[in-house]
Design a protein around this motif. Sequence first.
Motif, PDB file in Angstrom:
ATOM      1  N   VAL A   1      22.207  -0.343  40.704  1.00 11.68           N
ATOM      2  CA  VAL A   1      21.456   0.728  41.362  1.00 11.68           C
ATOM      3  C   VAL A   1      20.362   1.291  40.458  1.00 11.68           C
ATOM      4  O   VAL A   1      19.224   1.471  40.851  1.00 11.68           O
ATOM      5  N   MET A   2      20.747   1.539  39.224  1.00  6.34           N
ATOM      6  CA  MET A   2      19.861   2.164  38.238  1.00  6.34           C
ATOM      7  C   MET A   2      18.540   1.425  38.075  1.00  6.34           C
ATOM      8  O   MET A   2      17.500   2.026  37.859  1.00  6.34           O
ATOM      9  N   VAL A   3      18.578   0.112  38.130  1.00  3.62           N
ATOM     10  CA  VAL A   3      17.384  -0.678  37.816  1.00  3.62           C
ATOM     11  C   VAL A   3      16.688  -1.220  39.061  1.00  3.62           C
ATOM     12  O   VAL A   3      15.614  -1.808  38.965  1.00  3.62           O
TER      13      VAL A   3
ATOM     14  N   PRO B   1      18.681   8.657  43.238  1.00  2.00           N
ATOM     15  CA  PRO B   1      17.345   8.103  42.958  1.00  2.00           C
ATOM     16  C   PRO B   1      16.886   7.053  43.975  1.00  2.00           C
ATOM     17  O   PRO B   1      15.738   7.084  44.420  1.00  2.00           O
TER      18      PRO B   1
ATOM     19  N   GLU C   1      26.686  -2.391  43.268  1.00  2.00           N
ATOM     20  CA  GLU C   1      26.436  -1.006  42.854  1.00  2.00           C
ATOM     21  C   GLU C   1      26.063  -0.882  41.390  1.00  2.00           C
ATOM     22  O   GLU C   1      25.456   0.100  40.981  1.00  2.00           O
ATOM     23  N   SER C   2      26.413  -1.897  40.601  1.00  2.00           N
ATOM     24  CA  SER C   2      26.139  -1.785  39.177  1.00  2.00           C
ATOM     25  C   SER C   2      24.643  -1.892  38.891  1.00  2.00           C
ATOM     26  O   SER C   2      24.205  -1.567  37.798  1.00  2.00           O
TER      27      SER C   2
ATOM     28  N   ILE D   1      15.108   0.063  41.569  1.00  2.00           N
ATOM     29  CA  ILE D   1      13.812   0.573  42.038  1.00  2.00           C
ATOM     30  C   ILE D   1      12.695  -0.192  41.338  1.00  2.00           C
ATOM     31  O   ILE D   1      11.780  -0.702  41.966  1.00  2.00           O
ATOM     32  N   LYS D   2      12.820  -0.291  40.017  1.00  2.00           N
ATOM     33  CA  LYS D   2      11.756  -0.983  39.281  1.00  2.00           C
ATOM     34  C   LYS D   2      11.683  -2.464  39.607  1.00  2.00           C
ATOM     35  O   LYS D   2      10.645  -3.090  39.462  1.00  2.00           O
TER      36      LYS D   2
ATOM     37  N   ILE E   1      22.973  15.068  33.783  1.00  2.00           N
ATOM     38  CA  ILE E   1      22.085  13.902  33.766  1.00  2.00           C
ATOM     39  C   ILE E   1      20.653  14.393  33.654  1.00  2.00           C
ATOM     40  O   ILE E   1      20.354  15.523  34.015  1.00  2.00           O
ATOM     41  N   ARG E   2      19.798  13.515  33.158  1.00  2.00           N
ATOM     42  CA  ARG E   2      18.397  13.910  33.066  1.00  2.00           C
ATOM     43  C   ARG E   2      17.740  13.788  34.434  1.00  2.00           C
ATOM     44  O   ARG E   2      18.087  12.921  35.233  1.00  2.00           O
TER      45      ARG E   2
ATOM     46  N   TYR F   1      13.738   7.618  46.446  1.00  2.00           N
ATOM     47  CA  TYR F   1      12.605   6.688  46.465  1.00  2.00           C
ATOM     48  C   TYR F   1      12.291   6.231  47.885  1.00  2.00           C
ATOM     49  O   TYR F   1      11.144   6.282  48.339  1.00  2.00           O
TER      50      TYR F   1
ATOM     51  N   SER G   1      15.332  12.489  36.645  1.00  2.00           N
ATOM     52  CA  SER G   1      14.413  11.344  36.702  1.00  2.00           C
ATOM     53  C   SER G   1      13.625  11.313  38.009  1.00  2.00           C
ATOM     54  O   SER G   1      12.611  10.634  38.107  1.00  2.00           O
TER      55      SER G   1
END
Lengths: 425, 425
Positions: B392-394, B322, B389-390, B396-397, B221-222, B326, B224
């Motif tokens: 999670v990625m978004v 992530p 859980e789906s 934070i923003k 993974i990158r 955060y 981030s």
Amino acid sequence: MRETSQNPYIASAKFNRKAIQVSEAQKRAHSLVGSARIEKVPIHEANGRFLAEDVFAPHPYPFFRRSGMDGYAIRCEDVEQASSNQVIWLKVIDDIPCGYASDMILTETTAARIMTGAMVPEGADAVVMLEATESRTEGGTSWVGIKRPMDQGANITPVGFEVRPDELLLRQGTRITAGELSVLATFGIHQVPVFSKPIVAVFATGTELLRVDEPLQPGKIRNSNTIMLASQIEQAGGIAVVQDSVPDDIELARQRLDQAIQEYDFIVTSGGVSVGDYDIMGDLVRRPEVDMLFNKVTMRPGSVTTAAVVQGKLLFALSGNPGACYVGFELFVRPAIRKMLGDQQPYLETWTATLRQDFNKVNNFTRFVRSRLEIEDGRVWVTPAAIDESSVMVSIKDSDCLMIVPPEQKGLQAGTQVQVLKLER
Amino acid sequence: MRETSQNPYIASAKFNRKAIQVSEAQKRAHSLVGSARIEKVPIHEANGRFLAEDVFAPHPYPFFRRSGMDGYAIRCEDVEQASSNQVIWLKVIDDIPCGYASDMILTETTAARIMTGAMVPEGADAVVMLEATESRTEGGTSWVGIKRPMDQGANITPVGFEVRPDELLLRQGTRITAGELSVLATFGIHQVPVFSKPIVAVFATGTELLRVDEPLQPGKIRNSNTIMLASQIEQAGGIAVVQDSVPDDIELARQRLDQAIQEYDFIVTSGGVSVGDYDIMGDLVRRPEVDMLFNKVTMRPGSVTTAAVVQGKLLFALSGNPGACYVGFELFVRPAIRKMLGDQQPYLETWTATLRQDFNKVNNFTRFVRSRLEIEDGRVWVTPAAIDESSVMVSIKDSDCLMIVPPEQKGLQAGTQVQVLKLER
């Protein structure tokens, strides 16, 4: 006695200003604002910038089947009969830490040791958590004991579970902060399309103005508005080009204005817009070649706030009074900058709040009172920061919102619901 | 199969972490943080910095008797008998615009034309607004007609009315924004004492990490977190020194950590703190020469958040997840940075809010749920940003606060009053 040279046309016009409402003034100015140019910046320079394009996911996320547990990747069909009485032993054929793609394929009665976040090997369809397993080693071969059946897909995050390919990740006009950077980095968007920062020239007018580093002189004051406006411009997302202040000389001011117009996206000035003798900015926007948008707004402070189009560029001529200058910026200049940056909500956010104490200052114009918010028991409370004229000097720094006091015959009582514009600080 | 070399002491210790409460963990780490060095910066570079000293007014404000009106400076005793039937005419002996100190002294039956903001001449004790006067000129001499008596001091702002000399203007630890700059400029404080920005080294650990500009590879993974943390560090008031990520190699990580410790004020890492095989940061802080402050906190996400003192410097080893990274930053690193900067309130502000929808995720640890605030009818409402859980990625923003969910047996119902930590964005 000094000469007060005046253009007679201007002299009569300046007393005949037609006041318009704030919303109408905003419409007139901001309808003329287009988007800034687009540039690409490396992601490590994108913090605080405004995204110039919608960003869509270039690939699913996760990109591979991801283990949600530290444990063993297994095949469910191998452990259908497992129970605490009947431990089923699987041969451990690989150990997969994060960052590795196993070259092994799980076949009948095999398993792989796997870490949280690692790629689930081909053939596996569940992950058993470490704590639920037993292990033993025989002659260099590791075995894992499974004590219960597993559901298909257990503890495996499928490809694209969090983000599907081509899903909209970030909208044009979004300000890029920590969370947005996390998303951009995850998807490898290392060159980020952002709107160029609007470049805003800012100067003050007034013979009374000293530089900040000059000693005081009788009758003079130091120029505090330019640096305040520069801070507001940066906060809004622009670049402030700070210029020396201009004495009350209309020809000098005209030269400076016309030069700045050539070079920058907007011009913001403070001072020179009241109806006194030396209101040179007010005079400048009454020239025939200038398209004056408004020079009086039904607001306090800052009723003399003026906007005009000069050679296709917007000029905002704000009041020289620091409080009025601050408010004028937030209501008119900030949204212009934000609109150039594609912000879908260029205006300050409006909140409702309960007034903490009586407010008795009334006016025939809408007041924007520098105020302070508190959150208590889930309610928003607002208290004016400037309780009387003696606190004008400090009330900008003590404010985090502008309370909107509509024109009223009587004051507002404590407990009244009011609207406030939330300042960004 | 890869070798997983382990120090046996460490291997046993890593499973015996003693969890402490967030407040206790904060106390342990932040009690060790001192103030940053002090430097002086030119006022035009002070925006966003933290004031290193209390600032007192070096002179009164206003500095001279200031006219509050456009009109005429007069002597009250001259117009005691004035009325609309008995206009009293005064000889106009000067015209005082802003920025000038009149060299005339008002004597019996004289007046001076004066502008708003200009210095009231000696001898005058009131200003009459222009609109309330008449004027005539005779043989080159101007006269002003006054139609009513005036009160002593009317329309004159006395010296020091807004700010007395030596009054406290700004407190040490205040973040300098537009309002503070206005005050500093007004008082000529053009060299501003500020705390030096803490310099924070940041790197991630994990063999699975790719650079943001690398193409994806299976299992990888990158990275981030590093750029996200850099943004958070800047927002907190520090300078982020971004370093390449470290693969799962404890010796390499030790070298990088020890080098960074020599050079920077704090070290922040992400990853390598779970109890899996390659949790190298967790291992590093268990070395005898390191003073481990905590390596488990009763919080979700980020229970593995770790802090230690290494050669006198604070290391925060955050989770590689992530969301946990955060949150760990906001709870532990941000306050450390802010404390160095003299901020009197280094922790995120706590608000109360009403929960908009049921929240059913429960845990034996306190949860810090990335959430979104809305203000409606003067009330604060909060909605979790990550509903499952789906997202999670978004999440934070999409967050502007962290909702605090205490450890509970049952979930929280919509309408419950909850506490939230307001994020600064």
